[in-house]
Design an enzyme around this catalytic site. Structure first.
Site, PDB file in Angstrom:
ATOM      1  N   SER A 235       0.852  -1.178   0.000  1.00 23.53           N
ATOM      2  CA  SER A 235       0.000   0.000   0.000  1.00 23.53           C
ATOM      3  C   SER A 235       0.895   1.237   0.000  1.00 23.53           C
ATOM      4  O   SER A 235       2.116   1.134   0.124  1.00 23.53           O
ATOM      5  CB  SER A 235      -0.909   0.001   1.224  1.00 23.53           C
ATOM      6  OG  SER A 235      -0.183   0.416   2.357  1.00 23.53           O
ATOM      7  N   LYS A 236       0.239   2.380  -0.139  1.00 22.16           N
ATOM      8  CA  LYS A 236       0.968   3.651  -0.258  1.00 22.16           C
ATOM      9  C   LYS A 236       1.997   3.867   0.845  1.00 22.16           C
ATOM     10  O   LYS A 236       3.008   4.517   0.644  1.00 22.16           O
ATOM     11  CB  LYS A 236      -0.026   4.816  -0.239  1.00 22.16           C
ATOM     12  CG  LYS A 236      -0.831   4.909  -1.499  1.00 22.16           C
ATOM     13  CD  LYS A 236      -1.372   6.336  -1.658  1.00 22.16           C
ATOM     14  CE  LYS A 236      -2.218   6.428  -2.896  1.00 22.16           C
ATOM     15  NZ  LYS A 236      -3.630   6.018  -2.656  1.00 22.16           N
ATOM     16  N   ARG A 237       1.717   3.308   2.040  1.00 23.58           N
ATOM     17  CA  ARG A 237       2.632   3.542   3.166  1.00 23.58           C
ATOM     18  C   ARG A 237       3.959   2.795   3.052  1.00 23.58           C
ATOM     19  O   ARG A 237       4.874   3.032   3.812  1.00 23.58           O
ATOM     20  CB  ARG A 237       1.954   3.117   4.476  1.00 23.58           C
ATOM     21  CG  ARG A 237       1.084   4.198   5.073  1.00 23.58           C
ATOM     22  CD  ARG A 237       0.123   3.561   5.987  1.00 23.58           C
ATOM     23  NE  ARG A 237      -0.606   2.546   5.212  1.00 23.58           N
ATOM     24  CZ  ARG A 237      -1.702   1.939   5.622  1.00 23.58           C
ATOM     25  NH1 ARG A 237      -2.164   2.182   6.805  1.00 23.58           N
ATOM     26  NH2 ARG A 237      -2.323   1.063   4.867  1.00 23.58           N
ATOM     27  N   ASP A 238       4.036   1.886   2.077  1.00 20.91           N
ATOM     28  CA  ASP A 238       5.211   1.017   2.016  1.00 20.91           C
ATOM     29  C   ASP A 238       6.396   1.626   1.287  1.00 20.91           C
ATOM     30  O   ASP A 238       7.093   0.935   0.532  1.00 20.91           O
ATOM     31  CB  ASP A 238       4.832  -0.322   1.386  1.00 20.91           C
ATOM     32  CG  ASP A 238       3.882  -1.104   2.275  1.00 20.91           C
ATOM     33  OD1 ASP A 238       4.156  -1.153   3.487  1.00 20.91           O
ATOM     34  OD2 ASP A 238       2.886  -1.637   1.780  1.00 20.91           O
ATOM     35  N   GLY A 239       6.633   2.909   1.496  1.00 22.77           N
ATOM     36  CA  GLY A 239       7.812   3.532   0.897  1.00 22.77           C
ATOM     37  C   GLY A 239       7.684   3.617  -0.600  1.00 22.77           C
ATOM     38  O   GLY A 239       6.596   3.792  -1.145  1.00 22.77           O
TER      39      GLY A 239
END
Ligand code: GLU
Length: 298
Positions: A235-239
């Site tokens: 997801s977007k949070r994964d760098g």
């Protein structure tokens, strides 16, 4: 007749490594089988301005090619409406006035799979429907005549899944995903559906609808997802996980293609490869069946 495979992204943002890997696999499966390859923008839900163009540019940067035109679902609303009208005229649908909450709280029908539509609005009288229409616009559901349907999947074998009276048109008139996919795959002679295995459970409903509409059921290949280091879908949070983000960390598109190829057992680490070279090496039977963990630069 030229048959085709396809990649059908939702233009809600940039494609990440998981989506790109699925696109690569869809392209490899299609081309390895001598098929045409099509792109369809599934833009009936959330759309981000400019995302469709960036998605196409990213696919091209990996070396994937497809036949124009790119199909855009929002331009085909009258096609979906006509299909539902025909089903409705044949008595194959019913109007449903239930809220999500009402469906959740309704006692489920005997032997129905968990979460299945409980049948509340299936047999309303004319008068009951007229009364309900005054309060809420109706969704249109298919009258399912089975509770399960079995599909053949290249990677999962025979897969039997639940079928209920699923929604074809939502209350606001938007075609449901299951309807649009089936109508479009048939309209463009798609005989092979390669996509993420998060959608495996929707295949029986779609195949069942295809059959009800008199269309051939495509071959399926639901491919493993890409996960982050915690074992959760990217997801977007994964760098850095999109091509643009990876480029900021110095990774070119061919290098990202190379990493995906390694994950598919099609290349050695750091080996320069092209999409057409991967096509020569591609063997569906040798594909890894487990998810790939991608830990991007942060
Ligand atoms: N648009 C769907 C998605 O991006 C894919 C639908 C499909 O391949 O059938 O998840």
């Amino acid at each position: 007749m030229t048959v085709a495979g396809r990649f059908a992204p939702s233009p809600s943002g940039d494609l990440h490594v998981g989506n790109l890997r699925t696109a690569l696999l869809a392209w490899l499966f299609a081309r390895a089988g001598g098929r045409d390859f099509l792109i369809r923008m599934e833009d009936l839900d959330r759309v981000k301005a400019g995302a469709a163009q960036r998605q196409l540019a990213d696919l091209a940067a990996l070396g994937l090619d497809w036949s124009p035109p790119v199909v855009t679902q929002s331009e085909r609303l009258s096609v979906y409406a006509a299909v539902v009208e025909e089903l409705a005229a044949a008595g194959e649908t019913f109007e449903c006035f239930c809220t999500r909450r009402e469906i959740q709280d309704a006692p489920s029908a005997p032997h129905a799979p968990p979460g299945a539509y409980p049948g509340t609005c299936r047999d309303l009288t004319h008068a009951e429907r007229a009364e309900r229409r005054r309060h809420r616009p109706a969704a249109i559901r298919l009258r399912a005549r089975t509770r399960t349907f079995t599909v053949h999947d290249v990677l999962h074998g025979e897969y039997r899944g639940d079928v209920d009276d699923f929604v074809l048109l939502r209350g606001d008139g938007t075609p449901a995903y299951n309807l649009a996919v089936v109508v479009d795959d048939a309209a463009f002679d798609i005989d092979q559906v390669v996509r993420g295995d998060d959608l495996l459970s929707s295949a029986p409903r779609q195949a069942y609808l295809a059959q009800r509409l008199g269309h051939p059921v495509p071959e399926y290949a639901h491919v493993p997802m890409v996960l982050n280091d915690k074992g959760i879908r990217l997801s977007k949070r994964d760098g850095a996980i999109t091509l643009a983000q990876l480029a900021e960390h110095g990774y070119t598109a061919p290098q990202v293609l190379g990493m995906m190829a390694v994950s598919l057992g099609l290349a050695e680490p750091d080996e320069p490869v092209t999409a057409s070279e991967l096509l020569r090496r591609f063997d569906p039977a040798a594909l890894p069946r487990t998810p790939w963990t991608f830990v991007g630069p942060r």
